[in-house]
Design a protein around this motif. Sequence first.
Motif, PDB file in Angstrom:
ATOM      1  N   ILE A  35       0.879  -1.158   0.000  1.00 32.45           N
ATOM      2  CA  ILE A  35       0.000   0.000   0.000  1.00 32.45           C
ATOM      3  C   ILE A  35       0.921   1.214   0.000  1.00 32.45           C
ATOM      4  O   ILE A  35       1.864   1.286   0.793  1.00 32.45           O
ATOM      5  CB  ILE A  35      -0.890   0.045   1.265  1.00 32.45           C
ATOM      6  CG1 ILE A  35      -1.685  -1.254   1.406  1.00 32.45           C
ATOM      7  CG2 ILE A  35      -1.813   1.272   1.233  1.00 32.45           C
ATOM      8  CD1 ILE A  35      -2.227  -1.490   2.806  1.00 32.45           C
ATOM      9  N   VAL A  36       0.658   2.145  -0.908  1.00 36.42           N
ATOM     10  CA  VAL A  36       1.420   3.389  -0.957  1.00 36.42           C
ATOM     11  C   VAL A  36       0.427   4.514  -0.683  1.00 36.42           C
ATOM     12  O   VAL A  36      -0.553   4.663  -1.407  1.00 36.42           O
ATOM     13  CB  VAL A  36       2.116   3.585  -2.317  1.00 36.42           C
ATOM     14  CG1 VAL A  36       2.823   4.936  -2.372  1.00 36.42           C
ATOM     15  CG2 VAL A  36       3.098   2.448  -2.585  1.00 36.42           C
ATOM     16  N   GLU A  37       0.695   5.275   0.359  1.00 31.96           N
ATOM     17  CA  GLU A  37      -0.183   6.353   0.804  1.00 31.96           C
ATOM     18  C   GLU A  37       0.505   7.689   0.546  1.00 31.96           C
ATOM     19  O   GLU A  37       1.562   7.957   1.111  1.00 31.96           O
ATOM     20  CB  GLU A  37      -0.475   6.172   2.291  1.00 31.96           C
ATOM     21  CG  GLU A  37      -1.299   7.275   2.905  1.00 31.96           C
ATOM     22  CD  GLU A  37      -1.418   7.143   4.413  1.00 31.96           C
ATOM     23  OE1 GLU A  37      -2.487   7.476   4.928  1.00 31.96           O
ATOM     24  OE2 GLU A  37      -0.430   6.714   5.081  1.00 31.96           O
TER      25      GLU A  37
ATOM     26  N   THR B 151      -3.801   6.364   7.508  1.00 31.23           N
ATOM     27  CA  THR B 151      -2.655   5.514   7.845  1.00 31.23           C
ATOM     28  C   THR B 151      -3.068   4.444   8.841  1.00 31.23           C
ATOM     29  O   THR B 151      -2.731   3.266   8.685  1.00 31.23           O
ATOM     30  CB  THR B 151      -1.515   6.368   8.442  1.00 31.23           C
ATOM     31  OG1 THR B 151      -1.216   7.445   7.560  1.00 31.23           O
ATOM     32  CG2 THR B 151      -0.285   5.528   8.703  1.00 31.23           C
ATOM     33  N   LEU B 152      -3.804   4.853   9.855  1.00 31.20           N
ATOM     34  CA  LEU B 152      -4.266   3.911  10.876  1.00 31.20           C
ATOM     35  C   LEU B 152      -5.121   2.810  10.250  1.00 31.20           C
ATOM     36  O   LEU B 152      -4.914   1.630  10.532  1.00 31.20           O
ATOM     37  CB  LEU B 152      -5.053   4.647  11.964  1.00 31.20           C
ATOM     38  CG  LEU B 152      -5.599   3.757  13.076  1.00 31.20           C
ATOM     39  CD1 LEU B 152      -4.462   3.184  13.908  1.00 31.20           C
ATOM     40  CD2 LEU B 152      -6.576   4.547  13.944  1.00 31.20           C
TER      41      LEU B 152
ATOM     42  N   LEU C 166       3.079  -0.969   4.215  1.00 31.52           N
ATOM     43  CA  LEU C 166       2.573   0.371   3.955  1.00 31.52           C
ATOM     44  C   LEU C 166       3.738   1.339   3.894  1.00 31.52           C
ATOM     45  O   LEU C 166       4.565   1.390   4.812  1.00 31.52           O
ATOM     46  CB  LEU C 166       1.599   0.806   5.057  1.00 31.52           C
ATOM     47  CG  LEU C 166       1.142   2.273   5.022  1.00 31.52           C
ATOM     48  CD1 LEU C 166       0.336   2.569   3.757  1.00 31.52           C
ATOM     49  CD2 LEU C 166       0.330   2.611   6.272  1.00 31.52           C
ATOM     50  N   THR C 167       3.793   2.095   2.798  1.00 33.00           N
ATOM     51  CA  THR C 167       4.732   3.194   2.665  1.00 33.00           C
ATOM     52  C   THR C 167       3.908   4.468   2.614  1.00 33.00           C
ATOM     53  O   THR C 167       3.101   4.651   1.704  1.00 33.00           O
ATOM     54  CB  THR C 167       5.586   3.064   1.388  1.00 33.00           C
ATOM     55  OG1 THR C 167       6.282   1.815   1.425  1.00 33.00           O
ATOM     56  CG2 THR C 167       6.581   4.212   1.274  1.00 33.00           C
ATOM     57  N   SER C 168       4.092   5.327   3.615  1.00 34.27           N
ATOM     58  CA  SER C 168       3.363   6.593   3.705  1.00 34.27           C
ATOM     59  C   SER C 168       4.309   7.729   3.372  1.00 34.27           C
ATOM     60  O   SER C 168       5.442   7.765   3.873  1.00 34.27           O
ATOM     61  CB  SER C 168       2.804   6.790   5.110  1.00 34.27           C
ATOM     62  OG  SER C 168       1.948   5.742   5.477  1.00 34.27           O
ATOM     63  N   VAL C 169       3.845   8.663   2.548  1.00 33.33           N
ATOM     64  CA  VAL C 169       4.689   9.766   2.082  1.00 33.33           C
ATOM     65  C   VAL C 169       3.957  11.082   2.330  1.00 33.33           C
ATOM     66  O   VAL C 169       2.786  11.222   1.976  1.00 33.33           O
ATOM     67  CB  VAL C 169       4.988   9.617   0.568  1.00 33.33           C
ATOM     68  CG1 VAL C 169       5.864  10.761   0.077  1.00 33.33           C
ATOM     69  CG2 VAL C 169       5.624   8.265   0.257  1.00 33.33           C
ATOM     70  N   ASP C 170       4.666  12.019   2.937  1.00 36.65           N
ATOM     71  CA  ASP C 170       4.109  13.361   3.108  1.00 36.65           C
ATOM     72  C   ASP C 170       5.252  14.351   3.196  1.00 36.65           C
ATOM     73  O   ASP C 170       6.317  14.032   3.743  1.00 36.65           O
ATOM     74  CB  ASP C 170       3.248  13.451   4.368  1.00 36.65           C
ATOM     75  CG  ASP C 170       2.253  14.614   4.308  1.00 36.65           C
ATOM     76  OD1 ASP C 170       1.055  14.353   4.457  1.00 36.65           O
ATOM     77  OD2 ASP C 170       2.675  15.773   4.120  1.00 36.65           O
ATOM     78  N   VAL C 171       5.029  15.533   2.678  1.00 38.19           N
ATOM     79  CA  VAL C 171       6.035  16.587   2.716  1.00 38.19           C
ATOM     80  C   VAL C 171       6.195  17.136   4.134  1.00 38.19           C
ATOM     81  O   VAL C 171       7.234  17.697   4.470  1.00 38.19           O
ATOM     82  CB  VAL C 171       5.693  17.694   1.689  1.00 38.19           C
ATOM     83  CG1 VAL C 171       4.469  18.489   2.119  1.00 38.19           C
ATOM     84  CG2 VAL C 171       6.878  18.588   1.421  1.00 38.19           C
ATOM     85  N   ASP C 172       5.181  16.962   4.968  1.00 39.78           N
ATOM     86  CA  ASP C 172       5.210  17.435   6.353  1.00 39.78           C
ATOM     87  C   ASP C 172       5.238  16.258   7.323  1.00 39.78           C
ATOM     88  O   ASP C 172       4.891  15.136   6.960  1.00 39.78           O
ATOM     89  CB  ASP C 172       3.966  18.279   6.654  1.00 39.78           C
ATOM     90  CG  ASP C 172       3.937  19.570   5.853  1.00 39.78           C
ATOM     91  OD1 ASP C 172       4.989  20.236   5.742  1.00 39.78           O
ATOM     92  OD2 ASP C 172       2.858  19.913   5.321  1.00 39.78           O
ATOM     93  N   ASP C 173       5.591  16.551   8.560  1.00 38.65           N
ATOM     94  CA  ASP C 173       5.501  15.546   9.611  1.00 38.65           C
ATOM     95  C   ASP C 173       4.037  15.206   9.867  1.00 38.65           C
ATOM     96  O   ASP C 173       3.154  16.053   9.700  1.00 38.65           O
ATOM     97  CB  ASP C 173       6.125  16.060  10.914  1.00 38.65           C
ATOM     98  CG  ASP C 173       7.639  16.177  10.829  1.00 38.65           C
ATOM     99  OD1 ASP C 173       8.268  15.324  10.179  1.00 38.65           O
ATOM    100  OD2 ASP C 173       8.184  17.143  11.415  1.00 38.65           O
TER     101      ASP C 173
END
Length: 189
Positions: A37-39, A48-49, A62-69
């Motif tokens: 899963i790519v988020e 994400t949860l 799961l790979t989660s990507v965001d520019v912010d924390d």
Amino acid sequence: MDPIKLLIELTLRNEKDIDEHLMTLFSLVISLKPKRIVELGVRTARSTLAFLIASQYTNSSLTSVDVDDMKPDFIFPDEVKGNWQFIKKDALQFLERDFQILMADRKPEEPLIVYIDDWHDGIHVQKEIELVEDYVLPGDLIILHDLMYGNSQPHYKSEQDPNVWEYVTIPRCNGLTILRKKSDHIVTE
């Protein structure tokens, strides 16, 4: 707190714009049983949860990507963090540089879910779809949040080629769109 109970509680409280879709995201993972899963877009980490809890049952990563924390307003149950990687990066940069590496060892029979809920500019979302298009197979899902304005009729910021893609939108909570690539081979009886 039990992870499933937490997910149900967040859904029922419905405090954030994704909350009505948390059980849907959970169910899509349970049904599809993706290898990955790519988020793209995390923010409060509620999606994400849902992905992490479901991935415990399906052994998905799961790979989660965001520019912010991330800024979750709940406590992540420790037991759901096992198959998870958070990458602090712009989603387009991730897709241009890292996504192909992540997909390098993918087998065609291993389903994939790509969840897009980061920057909601039509050009940005279209570019994300273009960058994942070559890696997405007919058995995979691209899930997009927020393609509707004001919880009314869907007004898509970009239209996908109906000869290549099929999609449906759950018309709640700014819309949850499920996009699927059509098969190149149409079977007729």
